[in-house]
Design a protein around this motif. Structure first.
Motif, PDB file in Angstrom:
ATOM      1  N   ASP A 152     -20.969  46.845   3.082  1.00 18.65           N
ATOM      2  CA  ASP A 152     -22.258  46.534   2.969  1.00 18.65           C
ATOM      3  C   ASP A 152     -22.606  45.813   4.278  1.00 18.65           C
ATOM      4  O   ASP A 152     -23.801  46.075   4.817  1.00 18.65           O
ATOM      5  N   ALA A 153     -21.833  45.128   4.917  1.00 16.51           N
ATOM      6  CA  ALA A 153     -21.963  44.521   6.182  1.00 16.51           C
ATOM      7  C   ALA A 153     -22.318  45.169   7.269  1.00 16.51           C
ATOM      8  O   ALA A 153     -23.164  45.165   8.198  1.00 16.51           O
ATOM      9  N   TRP A 161     -25.741  47.040   9.727  1.00 17.95           N
ATOM     10  CA  TRP A 161     -25.993  46.814  11.131  1.00 17.95           C
ATOM     11  C   TRP A 161     -26.010  48.269  11.594  1.00 17.95           C
ATOM     12  O   TRP A 161     -26.221  48.735  12.664  1.00 17.95           O
ATOM     13  N   ASP A 162     -25.657  49.397  10.842  1.00 18.55           N
ATOM     14  CA  ASP A 162     -25.638  50.865  10.988  1.00 18.55           C
ATOM     15  C   ASP A 162     -27.365  51.298  11.071  1.00 18.55           C
ATOM     16  O   ASP A 162     -27.615  52.098   9.998  1.00 18.55           O
ATOM     17  N   ARG A 198     -37.812  49.265  15.749  1.00 19.09           N
ATOM     18  CA  ARG A 198     -37.052  48.815  14.404  1.00 19.09           C
ATOM     19  C   ARG A 198     -36.091  47.750  14.986  1.00 19.09           C
ATOM     20  O   ARG A 198     -35.854  46.901  14.267  1.00 19.09           O
ATOM     21  N   ARG A 199     -35.157  47.974  16.084  1.00 18.29           N
ATOM     22  CA  ARG A 199     -34.368  47.021  16.536  1.00 18.29           C
ATOM     23  C   ARG A 199     -34.697  45.653  17.097  1.00 18.29           C
ATOM     24  O   ARG A 199     -34.275  44.970  16.708  1.00 18.29           O
ATOM     25  N   GLN A 210     -36.396  43.202  14.302  1.00 14.97           N
ATOM     26  CA  GLN A 210     -36.019  43.471  12.839  1.00 14.97           C
ATOM     27  C   GLN A 210     -36.697  42.775  11.584  1.00 14.97           C
ATOM     28  O   GLN A 210     -36.288  43.018  10.417  1.00 14.97           O
ATOM     29  N   SER A 211     -37.571  42.274  11.811  1.00 15.35           N
ATOM     30  CA  SER A 211     -38.543  41.837  10.593  1.00 15.35           C
ATOM     31  C   SER A 211     -39.659  42.685  10.100  1.00 15.35           C
ATOM     32  O   SER A 211     -39.944  42.438   9.108  1.00 15.35           O
ATOM     33  N   LEU A 212     -39.767  43.875  10.850  1.00 18.17           N
ATOM     34  CA  LEU A 212     -40.668  44.738  10.465  1.00 18.17           C
ATOM     35  C   LEU A 212     -39.971  45.714   9.223  1.00 18.17           C
ATOM     36  O   LEU A 212     -38.760  46.085   9.444  1.00 18.17           O
ATOM     37  N   SER A 213     -40.584  46.145   7.859  1.00 20.01           N
ATOM     38  CA  SER A 213     -40.061  46.988   7.163  1.00 20.01           C
ATOM     39  C   SER A 213     -40.002  48.254   7.618  1.00 20.01           C
ATOM     40  O   SER A 213     -40.791  48.564   8.732  1.00 20.01           O
ATOM     41  N   ASP A 214     -39.315  49.233   7.191  1.00 24.94           N
ATOM     42  CA  ASP A 214     -39.214  50.546   7.822  1.00 24.94           C
ATOM     43  C   ASP A 214     -40.619  51.194   7.508  1.00 24.94           C
ATOM     44  O   ASP A 214     -41.010  51.832   8.451  1.00 24.94           O
TER      45      ASP A 214
END
Length: 182
Positions: A37-38, A42-43, A118-119, A127-131
């Motif tokens: 899961d970790a 990151w993937d 996204r990154r 990385q604070s925005l949702s998809d």
């Protein structure tokens, strides 16, 4: 220690080293084995063909509000640039003496926009925005560049289909020592 003592100690060290390696901690017993899961967290890369795009959707209208709240402070109210790069305009300037490289003039794939936002964005909270928010901001930026209409929505199926103005402006590296696709 004598050579005889080293020969006697070596098998014990090897056995101890194997036990540590089996635990996944290495010879210095630092860290911990990576949990699946970790690794999955990151993937998050997205390829040009859209592989890796997550579920979700976002509209130009939603992106307009998000851009005003989270992006305009650095990129300008209409993406014209500010303390950060200009994101809009520049079409037709790449062959000029002063090319303007923006999302709409330079980037070959809309999926690259999604992946970068996204990154790395917003700058103060990557990385604070949702998809769905990333889809919405991407839709809005593509709209500002004249690539999408005002009523457009983006999702994992439609984003890779967006035809960017500079899609054919990049060519594969033909050097024999460079793997294909690089």
């Amino acid at each position: 220690m004598s050579l005889k003592g080293l020969r006697a100690a070596l098998p014990l060290c090897l056995v101890a080293g194997l036990a540590v390696a089996e635990e996944g901690l290495g010879p210095h017993r630092l860290g911990r084995p990576a949990a699946l899961d970790a690794i999955a967290a990151w993937d998050i890369d997205v390829r040009a063909d859209g592989a890796g795009l997550p579920h979700g959707r976002g509209s130009v209208a939603e992106g307009r509000a998000l851009f005003a709240a989270r992006c305009a402070g650095c990129h300008g109210a209409a993406g014209e640039g500010g303390s950060a790069d200009r994101l809009v305009g520049g079409q037709g300037t790449l062959a000029s003496a002063k090319p303007v490289r923006t999302v709409g003039s330079f980037w070959p794939y809309a999926t690259t926009l999604f992946d970068y936002v996204r990154r790395a964005m917003p700058f103060d909270a990557p990385q604070s925005l949702s998809d769905p928010e990333v889809y919405a901001v991407s839709a809005y930026l593509l709209h500002l560049n004249g690539i999408l209409p005002a009523d457009a929505d983006l999702d994992a199926q439609s984003l890779p289909q967006v035809a960017m103005p500079n899609r054919t402006g990049f060519v594969p590296d033909a050097r024999p020592d460079v793997p294909p696709g690089r």
